[in-house]
Design a protein around this motif. Structure first.
Motif, short mmCIF file in Angstrom:
data_model
loop_
_atom_site.label_atom_id
_atom_site.label_comp_id
_atom_site.label_asym_id
_atom_site.label_seq_id
_atom_site.Cartn_x
_atom_site.Cartn_y
_atom_site.Cartn_z
N GLU A 8 0.80 -1.28 0.11
CA GLU A 8 0.01 0.43 -0.28
C GLU A 8 0.69 1.15 0.64
OE1 GLU A 8 -2.64 0.11 3.19
OE2 GLU A 8 -3.92 -2.00 2.72
N TYR A 9 0.13 2.14 -0.91
CA TYR A 9 1.05 3.26 -1.00
C TYR A 9 -0.50 4.23 0.52
CZ TYR A 9 3.42 8.15 -1.79
OH TYR A 9 3.66 9.17 -2.09
N VAL A 29 -1.25 -1.37 -3.83
CA VAL A 29 -0.73 -0.43 -5.69
C VAL A 29 0.28 -1.88 -5.57
CG1 VAL A 29 -0.63 2.50 -4.48
CG2 VAL A 29 1.29 0.21 -4.37
N TYR A 30 0.49 -1.38 -7.31
CA TYR A 30 1.37 -2.95 -8.03
C TYR A 30 2.54 -1.70 -8.13
CZ TYR A 30 3.29 -5.50 -10.91
OH TYR A 30 4.35 -6.25 -12.28
N LEU A 85 -4.03 -0.32 -7.82
CA LEU A 85 -4.67 -1.99 -8.54
C LEU A 85 -6.30 -1.34 -9.39
CD1 LEU A 85 -3.54 -4.47 -5.04
CD2 LEU A 85 -2.43 -3.65 -8.32
N ASP A 86 -6.57 -0.01 -8.38
CA ASP A 86 -7.57 0.31 -10.23
C ASP A 86 -7.97 0.99 -10.86
OD1 ASP A 86 -7.56 2.41 -8.26
OD2 ASP A 86 -9.42 2.29 -6.23
N THR A 139 -0.25 5.83 -13.57
CA THR A 139 0.99 5.68 -12.96
C THR A 139 1.96 6.62 -12.76
OG1 THR A 139 2.59 6.35 -14.71
CG2 THR A 139 1.70 3.98 -14.40
N GLN A 140 2.05 6.80 -11.09
CA GLN A 140 2.88 7.67 -10.27
C GLN A 140 4.41 7.28 -10.00
OE1 GLN A 140 0.67 8.74 -7.29
NE2 GLN A 140 -1.29 7.47 -8.24
N GLU A 141 5.69 8.14 -10.09
CA GLU A 141 6.58 8.19 -8.95
C GLU A 141 6.80 8.46 -7.89
OE1 GLU A 141 11.53 9.03 -10.04
OE2 GLU A 141 10.00 8.62 -11.85
N VAL A 142 6.76 7.39 -6.96
CA VAL A 142 6.81 8.09 -5.51
C VAL A 142 7.62 7.80 -4.90
CG1 VAL A 142 4.58 8.33 -5.38
CG2 VAL A 142 6.11 5.93 -4.99
N ASP A 143 8.14 8.09 -3.64
CA ASP A 143 9.09 7.58 -2.99
C ASP A 143 9.16 6.68 -1.79
OD1 ASP A 143 11.96 8.87 -1.58
OD2 ASP A 143 10.66 8.70 0.57
#
Length: 61
Positions: free
Chosen positions: A19-20, A25-26, A42-43, A48-52
């Motif tokens: 999870e984020y 999330v995947y 997942l939904d 798409t996102q770039e995260v820490d």
């Protein structure tokens, strides 16, 4: 989470729940240079996102 564990999750033969900030999330990719990951909820597979990495939590058994 660290980059090594994120990469292990990507390479795992079974789905590992991540999870984020509470959202399932995947993990799509790991960027070890700046310790970020590319994810998507997942939904919402097109989001798409770039995260820490610090926002990712492995969930469940």
């Amino acid at each position: 989470m660290n980059t090594q564990r994120a990469q292990e999750i990507i390479n795992a033969p079974v789905m590992i729940n991540v999870e984020y900030h509470g959202i399932p999330v995947y993990i799509q990719d790991v960027n070890e240079d700046d310790e970020t990951v590319t994810i998507f909820p997942l939904d919402e597979m097109d989001n798409t996102q770039e995260v820490d990495l610090t926002g990712l939590v492995e969930v469940g058994p």
